[in-house]
Design a protein around this motif. Structure first.
Motif, PDB file in Angstrom:
ATOM      1  N   GLY A 112      24.882  68.128 -12.581  1.00  0.00           N
ATOM      2  CA  GLY A 112      25.508  66.859 -12.926  1.00  0.00           C
ATOM      3  C   GLY A 112      26.307  66.197 -11.836  1.00  0.00           C
ATOM      4  N   CYS A 113      26.204  66.663 -10.591  1.00  0.00           N
ATOM      5  CA  CYS A 113      26.960  66.042  -9.505  1.00  0.00           C
ATOM      6  C   CYS A 113      26.361  64.685  -9.140  1.00  0.00           C
ATOM      7  CB  CYS A 113      26.955  66.934  -8.268  1.00  0.00           C
ATOM      8  SG  CYS A 113      27.928  68.420  -8.462  1.00  0.00           S
ATOM      9  N   ASP A 114      27.222  63.703  -8.915  1.00  0.00           N
ATOM     10  CA  ASP A 114      26.793  62.404  -8.412  1.00  0.00           C
ATOM     11  C   ASP A 114      27.016  62.374  -6.899  1.00  0.00           C
ATOM     12  OD1 ASP A 114      26.139  61.367 -10.932  1.00  0.00           O
ATOM     13  OD2 ASP A 114      28.236  60.829 -11.316  1.00  0.00           O
ATOM     14  N   GLY A 115      26.000  61.965  -6.171  1.00  0.00           N
ATOM     15  CA  GLY A 115      26.142  61.885  -4.721  1.00  0.00           C
ATOM     16  C   GLY A 115      25.985  63.237  -4.060  1.00  0.00           C
ATOM     17  N   TYR A 116      26.266  63.263  -2.777  1.00  0.00           N
ATOM     18  CA  TYR A 116      26.032  64.465  -1.974  1.00  0.00           C
ATOM     19  C   TYR A 116      27.064  65.548  -2.284  1.00  0.00           C
ATOM     20  CZ  TYR A 116      25.499  67.586   2.005  1.00  0.00           C
ATOM     21  OH  TYR A 116      25.324  68.692   2.792  1.00  0.00           O
ATOM     22  N   HIS A 117      26.589  66.783  -2.360  1.00  0.00           N
ATOM     23  CA  HIS A 117      27.450  67.960  -2.516  1.00  0.00           C
ATOM     24  C   HIS A 117      27.008  68.971  -1.467  1.00  0.00           C
ATOM     25  CE1 HIS A 117      29.389  71.514  -4.181  1.00  0.00           C
ATOM     26  NE2 HIS A 117      29.976  70.775  -5.100  1.00  0.00           N
ATOM     27  N   ARG A 118      27.923  69.520  -0.728  1.00  0.00           N
ATOM     28  CA  ARG A 118      27.568  70.516   0.273  1.00  0.00           C
ATOM     29  C   ARG A 118      26.910  71.713  -0.395  1.00  0.00           C
ATOM     30  NH1 ARG A 118      29.070  69.312   5.213  1.00  0.00           N
ATOM     31  NH2 ARG A 118      28.267  71.345   5.863  1.00  0.00           N
ATOM     32  N   SER A 119      26.059  72.421   0.352  1.00  0.00           N
ATOM     33  CA  SER A 119      25.352  73.577  -0.194  1.00  0.00           C
ATOM     34  C   SER A 119      25.191  74.629   0.890  1.00  0.00           C
ATOM     35  CB  SER A 119      23.977  73.162  -0.713  1.00  0.00           C
ATOM     36  OG  SER A 119      23.106  72.824   0.363  1.00  0.00           O
ATOM     37  N   CYS A 120      24.910  75.861   0.462  1.00  0.00           N
ATOM     38  CA  CYS A 120      24.672  76.936   1.425  1.00  0.00           C
ATOM     39  C   CYS A 120      23.403  76.676   2.238  1.00  0.00           C
ATOM     40  CB  CYS A 120      24.593  78.276   0.702  1.00  0.00           C
ATOM     41  SG  CYS A 120      26.204  78.871   0.106  1.00  0.00           S
ATOM     42  N   SER A 121      22.401  76.087   1.604  1.00  0.00           N
ATOM     43  CA  SER A 121      21.172  75.779   2.343  1.00  0.00           C
ATOM     44  C   SER A 121      21.452  74.801   3.478  1.00  0.00           C
ATOM     45  CB  SER A 121      20.114  75.206   1.395  1.00  0.00           C
ATOM     46  OG  SER A 121      19.716  76.173   0.452  1.00  0.00           O
ATOM     47  N   ASP A 122      22.191  73.739   3.178  1.00  0.00           N
ATOM     48  CA  ASP A 122      22.538  72.788   4.235  1.00  0.00           C
ATOM     49  C   ASP A 122      23.425  73.438   5.288  1.00  0.00           C
ATOM     50  OD1 ASP A 122      21.046  70.870   2.984  1.00  0.00           O
ATOM     51  OD2 ASP A 122      22.758  69.705   2.242  1.00  0.00           O
ATOM     52  N   ASN A 123      24.367  74.278   4.842  1.00  0.00           N
ATOM     53  CA  ASN A 123      25.239  74.965   5.805  1.00  0.00           C
ATOM     54  C   ASN A 123      24.429  75.826   6.762  1.00  0.00           C
ATOM     55  OD1 ASN A 123      27.467  73.827   4.601  1.00  0.00           O
ATOM     56  ND2 ASN A 123      28.068  75.674   3.479  1.00  0.00           N
ATOM     57  N   PHE A 124      23.404  76.504   6.235  1.00  0.00           N
ATOM     58  CA  PHE A 124      22.541  77.347   7.062  1.00  0.00           C
ATOM     59  C   PHE A 124      21.885  76.527   8.166  1.00  0.00           C
ATOM     60  CE2 PHE A 124      18.120  78.811   7.745  1.00  0.00           C
ATOM     61  CZ  PHE A 124      18.355  80.056   8.309  1.00  0.00           C
ATOM     62  N   HIS A 125      21.287  75.411   7.797  1.00  0.00           N
ATOM     63  CA  HIS A 125      20.566  74.615   8.792  1.00  0.00           C
ATOM     64  C   HIS A 125      21.518  73.910   9.763  1.00  0.00           C
ATOM     65  CE1 HIS A 125      16.623  75.413   7.147  1.00  0.00           C
ATOM     66  NE2 HIS A 125      17.119  75.225   5.950  1.00  0.00           N
ATOM     67  N   GLU A 126      22.674  73.484   9.290  1.00  0.00           N
ATOM     68  CA  GLU A 126      23.659  72.890  10.195  1.00  0.00           C
ATOM     69  C   GLU A 126      24.149  73.917  11.218  1.00  0.00           C
ATOM     70  OE1 GLU A 126      26.889  71.201   8.018  1.00  0.00           O
ATOM     71  OE2 GLU A 126      25.633  69.685   7.028  1.00  0.00           O
ATOM     72  N   ALA A 127      24.414  75.140  10.753  1.00  0.00           N
ATOM     73  CA  ALA A 127      24.893  76.194  11.664  1.00  0.00           C
ATOM     74  C   ALA A 127      23.833  76.551  12.694  1.00  0.00           C
ATOM     75  CB  ALA A 127      25.298  77.428  10.858  1.00  0.00           C
ATOM     76  N   LEU A 128      22.568  76.612  12.258  1.00  0.00           N
ATOM     77  CA  LEU A 128      21.482  76.870  13.203  1.00  0.00           C
ATOM     78  C   LEU A 128      21.396  75.761  14.247  1.00  0.00           C
ATOM     79  CD1 LEU A 128      18.306  78.227  11.366  1.00  0.00           C
ATOM     80  CD2 LEU A 128      20.039  79.484  12.646  1.00  0.00           C
ATOM     81  N   ALA A 129      21.447  74.516  13.798  1.00  0.00           N
ATOM     82  CA  ALA A 129      21.326  73.386  14.717  1.00  0.00           C
ATOM     83  C   ALA A 129      22.423  73.416  15.779  1.00  0.00           C
ATOM     84  CB  ALA A 129      21.373  72.078  13.944  1.00  0.00           C
ATOM     85  N   ALA A 130      23.627  73.865  15.393  1.00  0.00           N
ATOM     86  CA  ALA A 130      24.731  73.951  16.353  1.00  0.00           C
ATOM     87  C   ALA A 130      24.452  74.968  17.454  1.00  0.00           C
ATOM     88  CB  ALA A 130      26.032  74.309  15.627  1.00  0.00           C
ATOM     89  N   LYS A 131      23.542  75.919  17.180  1.00  0.00           N
ATOM     90  CA  LYS A 131      23.139  76.924  18.177  1.00  0.00           C
ATOM     91  C   LYS A 131      21.760  76.606  18.738  1.00  0.00           C
ATOM     92  CE  LYS A 131      26.785  79.557  17.735  1.00  0.00           C
ATOM     93  NZ  LYS A 131      27.771  79.685  18.842  1.00  0.00           N
ATOM     94  N   GLU A 132      21.282  75.380  18.499  1.00  0.00           N
ATOM     95  CA  GLU A 132      19.985  74.915  19.006  1.00  0.00           C
ATOM     96  C   GLU A 132      18.837  75.788  18.510  1.00  0.00           C
ATOM     97  OE1 GLU A 132      20.530  74.672  23.254  1.00  0.00           O
ATOM     98  OE2 GLU A 132      21.486  72.693  23.061  1.00  0.00           O
ATOM     99  N   ARG A 133      18.936  76.171  17.235  1.00  0.00           N
ATOM    100  CA  ARG A 133      17.875  76.904  16.559  1.00  0.00           C
ATOM    101  C   ARG A 133      17.473  76.140  15.313  1.00  0.00           C
ATOM    102  NH1 ARG A 133      17.681  82.645  17.306  1.00  0.00           N
ATOM    103  NH2 ARG A 133      16.065  82.628  15.693  1.00  0.00           N
ATOM    104  N   GLN A 134      16.279  76.418  14.816  1.00  0.00           N
ATOM    105  CA  GLN A 134      15.863  75.815  13.560  1.00  0.00           C
ATOM    106  C   GLN A 134      14.799  76.668  12.889  1.00  0.00           C
ATOM    107  OE1 GLN A 134      14.074  71.964  14.179  1.00  0.00           O
ATOM    108  NE2 GLN A 134      12.593  72.713  15.671  1.00  0.00           N
TER     109      GLN A 134
END
Length: 207
Positions: free
Chosen positions: A105-127
């Motif tokens: 029932g969330c409206d709009g964007y909500h942070r998630s572990c999946s997004d956190n995973f990919h953001e953390a990888l991108a910060a280390k130039e991995r994907q």
């Protein structure tokens, strides 16, 4: 010598390079915070921690003290050296994603572990083009004889910690789970910071 000592902010993720033999101590500062964790090989871009293979190797649906996390190639990646609360850490539930929060029932964007995973990888130039299943540290998911499971608040208390030893050169990714609707992160449903300290050996990493 301490390599790193810092906080992972509530609802966010971070990635850390570890050499084989180094130990990461992950501290649950408030006691209620679940930590989704992954490991990725530094030498093989398509080798990552696999909960399927980890359950098979350990013959257990949980990760407990002394057990190993293995990769999709069934190679040891991390060992759970110590666990101050002697918990049964979950390997069954998937990391939360945007769709879960939409369904809740969330409206709009909500942070998630999946997004956190990919953001953390991108910060280390991995994907990776997908999100692997996570090791859910401190998550309290009892499983019953009929196969059903429940989601409870963590059984850990403030200051409890786990110590993970890297068995190969790897990238450790952690997400301080953003879940604030169910009791996964405690009855107050409030995500919290976690602490991580990486050192060359254990128990030096506790200091």
């Amino acid at each position: 010598m301490t390599v790193i000592s810092e906080m992972v902010p509530a609802s966010h993720g971070r990635a850390y390079r570890m050499q084989a033999g180094q130990v990461a101590v992950i501290a649950n500062l408030h006691g209620n915070q679940v930590v989704d964790a992954w490991a990725l090989s530094e030498t093989d871009p398509l080798e990552f921690s696999s909960m399927d293979h980890t359950r098979s190797v350990n013959s257990s649906i949980y990760l407990e003290k002394g057990m190993k996390v293995v990769s999709n190639r069934r190679r040891p990646m991390m060992t759970l050296l110590d666990d101050s609360a002697l918990l049964c850490h979950d390997t069954l539930l998937c990391p939360c994603n945007a769709e879960i929060y939409e369904q809740l029932g969330c409206d709009g964007y909500h942070r998630s572990c999946s997004d956190n995973f990919h953001e953390a990888l991108a910060a280390k130039e991995r994907q990776l083009p997908f999100t692997p299943a996570s090791l859910n540290l401190f998550m309290n998911v009892p499983v019953h004889a009929d196969g059903s499971l429940e989601r409870h608040a963590p059984a850990s208390k403030a200051g409890d910690y786990v110590a993970l030893r890297a068995e190969m050169d790897l990238l450790l990714v952690l997400s301080a789970c953003p879940q604030d609707i169910t009791v996964i992160n405690g009855d107050d449903r409030t995500p919290r910071n976690i602490a991580i300290r990486i050192a060359g050996e254990y128990p030096e990493a506790l200091q």
